[in-house]
Design a protein around this motif. Structure first.
Motif, short mmCIF file in Angstrom:
data_model
loop_
_atom_site.label_atom_id
_atom_site.label_comp_id
_atom_site.label_asym_id
_atom_site.label_seq_id
_atom_site.Cartn_x
_atom_site.Cartn_y
_atom_site.Cartn_z
N ARG A 78 -19.32 41.28 -48.23
CA ARG A 78 -18.37 40.25 -48.65
C ARG A 78 -16.95 40.55 -48.17
N GLU A 81 -16.18 38.99 -44.79
CA GLU A 81 -16.56 37.59 -44.58
C GLU A 81 -15.54 36.81 -43.76
N CYS A 95 -23.46 36.59 -47.26
CA CYS A 95 -22.62 37.71 -47.68
C CYS A 95 -23.23 38.44 -48.87
#
Length: 379
Positions: A78, A81, A95
């Protein structure tokens, strides 16, 4: 087929890889950070030193999943991202924020695979073990050679990037020669050479091997050795532009060259010219290697020619075809392949001479991507 959000160039690459997957019996690929991921996503990493290790740990890995039937997917932490969405051409990005979340995503993407999953030889063994444990139904196989074959023939865009990389490396050689003088150290020169290549647009420096005296007969990192009058000085430099490598080596003499230095340089140059003349489409790589070795053997320096005549160039500084006696000798050259031609004579305890240029295979012949003179320059 054109994948959503994917350029025509990347579409062609994915189509080529999927065709090779079908031939090789791969149901899916797991592509980790490195040249293949850049080739098949547009993502690239320019982290210094050990920071590279961080992005291929199991906790932080960014992986591309390419199913034989279906669209490619990127699985990313994440925290990465935003950068991945801005950089990659792949539209489907999943993610994860922890180990269980990542495991669930991989099971969703690969849980129905019952055949072979292709990975790469640079994938850390720890990740291989954890991947195998998470997906016990899958047979895992090394797909590195298949992926290297996919990248063998370069497009016009790739070749143009390599031309620009060659120009950058040539500037590095010229700056290095400007800084060579008695008493300066190899490290001091290498610093100036790296700065010059960065200043002229190098995305990354693969290596900057700067050697003087007897060290030129080996391949060692720059040291505190000081240049002395009469020394043979060697620069073997590789840098990238837009991810694509150039690799050039040139010898220089500090002061007047000795008769022996001139003689060995002449043999190496003749061997290189013979090898370059042998490069053309339809010829086996071994023919090119043999052309150089024949010259060096006939002149009595065969035992001082320590390795093959060269190697492929592209997103890696050393890739297929490997022009050595133990690998790729039967590979047939095709237009669009790029390789180094770099015969070497190393005289232990004295000096070594290598002349290296980057050669593109064309229809019916070849083109040198490097333009630097091959003479034994005297400083």
């Amino acid at each position: 087929m054109r994948w959503k959000g994917v350029s025509a160039m990347l579409t062609d690459r994915l189509r080529k890889v999927k065709s090779l997957m079908e031939e090789g019996g791969y149901e899916s690929l797991f592509i980790s950070p490195g040249p293949n991921q850049r080739y098949l996503t547009g993502l690239h990493y320019d982290y210094p030193g050990d920071a590279w290790d961080t992005i291929i740990t199991w906790d932080m890995i960014t992986a591309e999943i390419i199913p034989l039937d279906g669209d490619p997917v990127l699985v990313v932490p994440r925290i990465c991202e935003n950068w991945v969405r801005e950089t990659s051409e792949i539209d489907d990005i999943r993610c994860y924020s922890g180990a269980e979340n990542r495991k669930a995503i991989l099971k969703d993407l690969l849980g129905n695979v019952r055949g072979t999953l292709g990975t790469e030889d640079h994938l850390p063994f720890k990740i291989y073990e954890q991947l195998a444990a998470a997906l016990p139904q899958i047979k895992i196989k090394n797909a590195s050679d298949m992926l290297s074959h996919a990248r063998l023939v370069k497009s016009e865009e790739e070749i143009e990037s390599m031309r620009k990389a060659a120009g950058i490396v040539e500037k590095g050689v010229k700056v290095g020669r400007e800084f060579i003088r008695e008493s300066i150290t190899e490290k001091e020169i290498s610093i100036e050479v790296e700065r010059a290549m960065r200043r002229h647009g190098a995305e990354s420096i693969s290596y900057c091997v700067v050697q003087t005296g007897a060290k030129t007969a080996s391949w060692d990192p720059p040291s505190e050795n000081r240049v002395k009058k009469g020394d043979l000085f060697l620069m073997d430099l590789s840098a990238t532009y837009n991810g694509y490598h150039a690799d050039i080596t040139r010898p220089t003499v500090v002061g007047a060259p000795s008769e022996k230095q001139k003689k060995v340089h002449g043999v190496v140059l003749d061997a290189q010219l013979k090898a370059i003349d042998a490069v053309r489409d339809g010829v086996k790589a071994g023919v090119v290697n043999d052309a150089a070795r024949r010259v060096i053997d006939e002149r009595g320096y065969g035992k001082y020619f320590p390795f093959g005549i060269g190697h492929g160039l592209g997103l890696e500084a050393h890739e297929m075809p490997h022009l050595t006696e133990y690998r790729d000798m039967e590979m047939v050259l095709q237009p669009g392949m790029v390789m180094t031609i770099e015969p070497t004579i190393n005289l232990p305890g004295e000096f070594g001479i290598r002349i290296e240029d980057d050669i593109l295979v064309t229809v019916g012949g070849r083109e040198s991507l490097t333009t630097l003179g091959k003479e034994l320059v005297q400083i």
